[in-house]
Enzyme design. Sequence first.
Site, PDB file in Angstrom:
ATOM      1  CB  ILE A  96       8.709 -26.849 -75.538  1.00  0.00           C
ATOM      2  CG1 ILE A  96      10.203 -26.484 -75.459  1.00  0.00           C
ATOM      3  CG2 ILE A  96       8.277 -27.727 -74.366  1.00  0.00           C
ATOM      4  CD1 ILE A  96      11.153 -27.650 -75.564  1.00  0.00           C
ATOM      5  CE  LYS A  97       3.484 -32.403 -80.295  1.00  0.00           C
ATOM      6  NZ  LYS A  97       3.329 -33.687 -81.026  1.00  0.00           N
ATOM      7  CB  ILE A  98       2.540 -27.130 -73.983  1.00  0.00           C
ATOM      8  CG1 ILE A  98       3.992 -26.856 -73.563  1.00  0.00           C
ATOM      9  CG2 ILE A  98       1.591 -26.999 -72.792  1.00  0.00           C
ATOM     10  CD1 ILE A  98       4.223 -25.458 -73.011  1.00  0.00           C
TER      11      ILE A  98
END
Length: 371
Positions: A139-141
Amino acid sequence: MTTPTQQLSEAGVSIWLDDLSRGRLETGTLRKLIEEKNVVGVTTNPSIFHAAITAGTDYDATVAAQAAAGASVEETIFEITTTDVADACDLFAPVAAATKGVDGRVSIEVDPRLAWDTNGTIAEAKHLYKKVNKDNVLIKIPATIEGLEAITATLAEGISVNVTLIFSLERYRAVINAFQAGLEQAKENGHDLSKIHSVASFFVSRVDSEIDKRLDKIGTDEAKALKGKAGLANARLAYQVYEELFATERWALLAEAGALPQRPLWASTGVKDPAYPDTLYVTELVAPGVVNTMPEKTLDATFDHGVVTGDTVSGTYADANATLDALEKLGVSYNEVVALLESEGLDKFVASWKELLADVEGALASARKAS
């Protein structure tokens, strides 16, 4: 004969493709890159999905089905993007199994409009993770100040994270701290640390693009001599930070509990200035344990004529510091540049997302009329 991409892999560099589309999945072109060009992962972002979804007819059937079901534009985009990422995760599952989850990773980014909303980002990260439902998803944050707390909280839930839009060494230190804090909390929560993976996406070419503009305005021979050097210097000093912060007592305790280090990932590796070699941000950033995510044009150039000479990062730190010092002396403010790049990077992703919303809204409306 060993290819340049094989040589990169042997030097400890994991090659990921910075692109994804349904067409790549359905035509087998992505599988071919895995088999022929040593690609072991994929990254996506809002701009990539906007380009994929608005080009051609690959998504027409999905849009029609969503329209018939009365889905909203946000629900439709969520369905499209998570389906593509889940399918890519399946494609890369053998790579993930062979590398014990280190590679074979596919990234999907939270809604960029949440970049300044800690709780919203945490909720979106959990929602994406649950929907994709694949062990090898990341998951890209974004590495905003608000994002740092979300990174820690997401990792604490046992969710693997790709931290994106890192431009400064100071923020990179904060990202590693957020990562290690997340693992400490994950351990307390009873998670198996060996199954939590993370990369820190450090952007390279955009640094040169902005600093080179400023050097051109200065116009002296000294300024011109520094063009094309800042991006590499910044990334190399980031690797020094990585070496430093993963050699501490704090990290040793986590490693003993099974934790794996958060790997540096070189992003924005497509060369923007045609005066520079088209493999500049690949062959000059070779170091053990890094990821380089490349647009296909850069991947093809590397495969075709990249010259891999082993580690080109370790031992370069004095020269890298000298480059940044020389820029400051010329009046090019490092802090000003990296702050601007973070702001612009977020603005670009938000703009792409809004364009995607508008385009999919139009497609849904057309599909409803047709039915």
